[in-house]
Scaffold this active site. Structure first.
Site, PDB file in Angstrom:
ATOM      1  N   TYR A 112      51.076  40.890  37.491  1.00 39.69           N
ATOM      2  CA  TYR A 112      50.538  40.599  38.825  1.00 39.69           C
ATOM      3  C   TYR A 112      51.547  39.804  39.652  1.00 39.69           C
ATOM      4  O   TYR A 112      51.918  40.205  40.756  1.00 39.69           O
ATOM      5  CB  TYR A 112      49.239  39.810  38.656  1.00 39.69           C
ATOM      6  CG  TYR A 112      48.507  39.488  39.944  1.00 39.69           C
ATOM      7  CD1 TYR A 112      47.866  40.490  40.670  1.00 39.69           C
ATOM      8  CD2 TYR A 112      48.433  38.176  40.420  1.00 39.69           C
ATOM      9  CE1 TYR A 112      47.177  40.194  41.842  1.00 39.69           C
ATOM     10  CE2 TYR A 112      47.743  37.874  41.584  1.00 39.69           C
ATOM     11  CZ  TYR A 112      47.107  38.876  42.290  1.00 39.69           C
ATOM     12  OH  TYR A 112      46.420  38.577  43.444  1.00 39.69           O
TER      13      TYR A 112
ATOM     14  N   ALA B 210      48.946  41.685  51.551  1.00 42.82           N
ATOM     15  CA  ALA B 210      48.140  40.611  50.960  1.00 42.82           C
ATOM     16  C   ALA B 210      48.882  40.117  49.725  1.00 42.82           C
ATOM     17  O   ALA B 210      48.673  40.614  48.624  1.00 42.82           O
ATOM     18  CB  ALA B 210      46.760  41.137  50.595  1.00 42.82           C
TER      19      ALA B 210
ATOM     20  N   PHE C 216      38.673  50.944  41.453  1.00 41.10           N
ATOM     21  CA  PHE C 216      38.908  50.313  40.149  1.00 41.10           C
ATOM     22  C   PHE C 216      38.069  49.031  40.051  1.00 41.10           C
ATOM     23  O   PHE C 216      37.300  48.850  39.103  1.00 41.10           O
ATOM     24  CB  PHE C 216      40.406  50.033  39.948  1.00 41.10           C
ATOM     25  CG  PHE C 216      40.707  49.238  38.701  1.00 41.10           C
ATOM     26  CD1 PHE C 216      40.100  49.571  37.496  1.00 41.10           C
ATOM     27  CD2 PHE C 216      41.581  48.163  38.725  1.00 41.10           C
ATOM     28  CE1 PHE C 216      40.346  48.835  36.333  1.00 41.10           C
ATOM     29  CE2 PHE C 216      41.830  47.418  37.573  1.00 41.10           C
ATOM     30  CZ  PHE C 216      41.219  47.761  36.381  1.00 41.10           C
TER      31      PHE C 216
HETATM   32  P1  NAD Z   1      39.354  43.133  44.484  1.00 44.43           P
HETATM   33  O1  NAD Z   1      39.687  43.512  43.090  1.00 44.43           O
HETATM   34  O2  NAD Z   1      37.930  42.927  44.840  1.00 44.43           O
HETATM   35  O3  NAD Z   1      39.945  44.202  45.512  1.00 44.43           O
HETATM   36  C1  NAD Z   1      41.033  45.024  45.239  1.00 44.43           C
HETATM   37  C2  NAD Z   1      40.680  46.434  45.687  1.00 44.43           C
HETATM   38  O4  NAD Z   1      41.803  47.301  45.469  1.00 44.43           O
HETATM   39  C3  NAD Z   1      39.511  47.027  44.897  1.00 44.43           C
HETATM   40  O5  NAD Z   1      38.609  47.637  45.783  1.00 44.43           O
HETATM   41  C4  NAD Z   1      40.188  48.047  43.996  1.00 44.43           C
HETATM   42  O6  NAD Z   1      39.329  49.112  43.632  1.00 44.43           O
HETATM   43  C5  NAD Z   1      41.353  48.480  44.857  1.00 44.43           C
HETATM   44  N1  NAD Z   1      42.463  49.046  44.093  1.00 44.43           N
HETATM   45  C6  NAD Z   1      43.041  48.546  42.972  1.00 44.43           C
HETATM   46  N2  NAD Z   1      44.048  49.339  42.569  1.00 44.43           N
HETATM   47  C7  NAD Z   1      44.120  50.349  43.474  1.00 44.43           C
HETATM   48  C8  NAD Z   1      44.948  51.491  43.614  1.00 44.43           C
HETATM   49  N3  NAD Z   1      45.926  51.756  42.722  1.00 44.43           N
HETATM   50  N4  NAD Z   1      44.727  52.322  44.656  1.00 44.43           N
HETATM   51  C9  NAD Z   1      43.748  52.075  45.548  1.00 44.43           C
HETATM   52  N5  NAD Z   1      42.927  51.022  45.472  1.00 44.43           N
HETATM   53  C10 NAD Z   1      43.105  50.171  44.435  1.00 44.43           C
HETATM   54  O7  NAD Z   1      40.207  41.837  44.809  1.00 44.43           O
HETATM   55  P2  NAD Z   1      40.281  40.953  46.129  1.00 44.43           P
HETATM   56  O8  NAD Z   1      40.008  39.571  45.720  1.00 44.43           O
HETATM   57  O9  NAD Z   1      39.492  41.561  47.217  1.00 44.43           O
HETATM   58  O10 NAD Z   1      41.829  41.052  46.456  1.00 44.43           O
HETATM   59  C11 NAD Z   1      42.329  41.870  47.503  1.00 44.43           C
HETATM   60  C12 NAD Z   1      43.827  41.618  47.664  1.00 44.43           C
HETATM   61  O11 NAD Z   1      44.050  40.248  47.983  1.00 44.43           O
HETATM   62  C13 NAD Z   1      44.630  41.902  46.401  1.00 44.43           C
HETATM   63  O12 NAD Z   1      45.840  42.519  46.768  1.00 44.43           O
HETATM   64  C14 NAD Z   1      44.885  40.546  45.827  1.00 44.43           C
HETATM   65  O13 NAD Z   1      46.074  40.503  45.086  1.00 44.43           O
HETATM   66  C15 NAD Z   1      44.968  39.680  47.074  1.00 44.43           C
HETATM   67  N6  NAD Z   1      44.631  38.285  46.783  1.00 44.43           N
HETATM   68  C16 NAD Z   1      43.347  37.899  46.532  1.00 44.43           C
HETATM   69  C17 NAD Z   1      43.070  36.570  46.235  1.00 44.43           C
HETATM   70  C18 NAD Z   1      41.679  36.071  45.984  1.00 44.43           C
HETATM   71  O14 NAD Z   1      41.507  34.894  45.668  1.00 44.43           O
HETATM   72  N7  NAD Z   1      40.640  36.859  46.115  1.00 44.43           N
HETATM   73  C19 NAD Z   1      44.109  35.647  46.167  1.00 44.43           C
HETATM   74  C20 NAD Z   1      45.412  36.070  46.396  1.00 44.43           C
HETATM   75  C21 NAD Z   1      45.661  37.393  46.726  1.00 44.43           C
END
Ligand code: NAD
Ligand code: UDP
Length: 313
Positions: A144, A113, A35
């Site tokens: 979220y 996470a 996604f």
């Molecule tokens: P991102 O959007 O790059 O990564 C999320 C990944 O999950 C993507 O590869 C997406 O394709 C996949 N995905 C989404 N829905 C899915 C589903 N239903 N089934 C399978 N895959 C699915 O975001 P990120 O920044 O890499 O975040 C990764 C995790 O860390 C998330 O859970 C996010 O909530 C958490 N997080 C990130 C941050 C940040 O600042 N980057 C902060 C707090 C928490």
């Protein structure tokens, strides 16, 4: 050698985590529905026999024999998680149920996470883990925030009721190479705008604060958290406590890119938290961890990444 499942492994954080786990000699299954993640993010790992890429949606059950699970699947930027709010809730909640069910069946350790968003627009500053938060349950960020809060509840319930070995980390704003260029997050937005000499879009008066953690620091914290004793579940904050206003960030990016961009002010989105800064005392104590990479250093690496991306190098 451990077999490790990383959900959301083709995303920004997941791709860095997969890389580190493969480099440390683990057998990694990267699961993603693409996604917001891309195959390109993990392209460099595809030749490795100990890396496997699987297209799968975590809202559906998944079966594999694994020792550890890192559950990262969930869109993370406001633009992406608000695009289909119901799907975001399903991904957090049903994804947690499916992955916890898997962990229970195969007796795997599982790390969630979670996010600083569980604190909402906080009334306590900086935020310690025992602060319950200030979240609007019907606002535009609720899909979220509440999805992630419910996932934490599920993790604790599986620990208490079923003895599943769980770990929860609450991640504060993290940035670095492979952030999605169009996901509207502030660091990627400002860098791309600055590199293109376009206006830098500061929302509100720019006095809201965030604390920015470089991705390598986070990956280190994740690995350390996974290795903590089984009776330690967290939640543990992982973030960089150096706090900056959004305006300060804008000026730093302009300076580091030598950009001609000007700052413009746009309306602040609804429920945008005014301040955010982690209290990381627990991470220091339990993980012997603290972030090492200063904002300037991390920005230079991230600017280099986006510069090459924009020039198609
Ligand atoms: P991102 O959007 O790059 O990564 C999320 C990944 O999950 C993507 O590869 C997406 O394709 C996949 N995905 C989404 N829905 C899915 C589903 N239903 N089934 C399978 N895959 C699915 O975001 P990120 O920044 O890499 O975040 C990764 C995790 O860390 C998330 O859970 C996010 O909530 C958490 N997080 C990130 C941050 C940040 O600042 N980057 C902060 C707090 C928490
Ligand atoms: N922001 C901004 N300009 C942008 C993108 C974001 O001023 O082009 C602000 C946003 O309103 C918020 C902060 O930067 O106050 C961080 O936004 P981001 O979406 O990166 O993360 P989050 O709000 O989830 O912390």
């Amino acid at each position: 050698m451990k077999r490790i499942l990383v959900t959301g492994g083709a995303g920004f954080l997941g791709s860095h985590l997969c890389e580190r786990l493969v480099n440390e000699g683990n057998d990694v299954i990267c699961l993603d529905n693409y996604f917001t993640g891309t195959k390109q993010n993990v392209e460099h790992l595809l030749d490795n026999h100990y890396f496997e890429l699987v297209r799968h949606d975590v809202t559906m059950p998944f079966f594999a024999e694994v020792d550890e699970i890192y559950n990262l699947a969930c869109p993370a930027s406001p633009i992406h998680y608000q695009y289909n709010a119901i799907k975001t809730v399903k991904t957090s909640v049903m994804g947690a149920i499916n992955m916890l069910g898997l962990a229970k069946r195969v007796k795997a350790k599982i790390l969630q996470a979670s996010t600083s968003e569980v604190y909402g627009d906080p009334e306590i500053h900086p935020q310690p883990e025992n602060y319950w938060g200030h979240v609007n349950p019907i606002g535009i960020r609720a899909c979220y925030d509440e999805g992630k809060r419910c996932a934490e509840t599920l993790f604790m319930n599986y620990f208490q009721q079923n003895g599943v070995r769980i770990k929860i980390i609450r991640i504060f704003n993290t940035y670095g190479p492979r952030m999605h260029p169009n996901d509207g997050r502030v660091v990627s937005n400002f860098i791309i705008q600055a590199l293109k000499n376009q206006d830098i879009t500061v929302f509100g008066d720019g006095m809201q604060t965030r604390s920015f953690q470089y991705v390598d620091d986070l990956v280190e914290a994740m690995l350390r958290m996974m290795k903590t004793p089984d009776d330690f579940t967290g939640p543990v904050n992982t973030g960089n406590p150096d706090e900056f206003t959004i305006l300060e960030l804008a000026n730093k990016v302009i300076e580091l890119t030598n950009s001609k961009s000007k700052i413009i002010y746009l309306p602040l989105p609804q429920d945008d938290p005014m301040q955010r800064k982690p209290n990381i005392e627990l991470a220091k104590k339990m993980l012997a961890w603290e972030p090492k990479i200063k904002l300037n250093q991390g920005l230079v690496k991230t600017i280099d990444y986006f510069d090459k991306l924009l020039k198609n190098i």
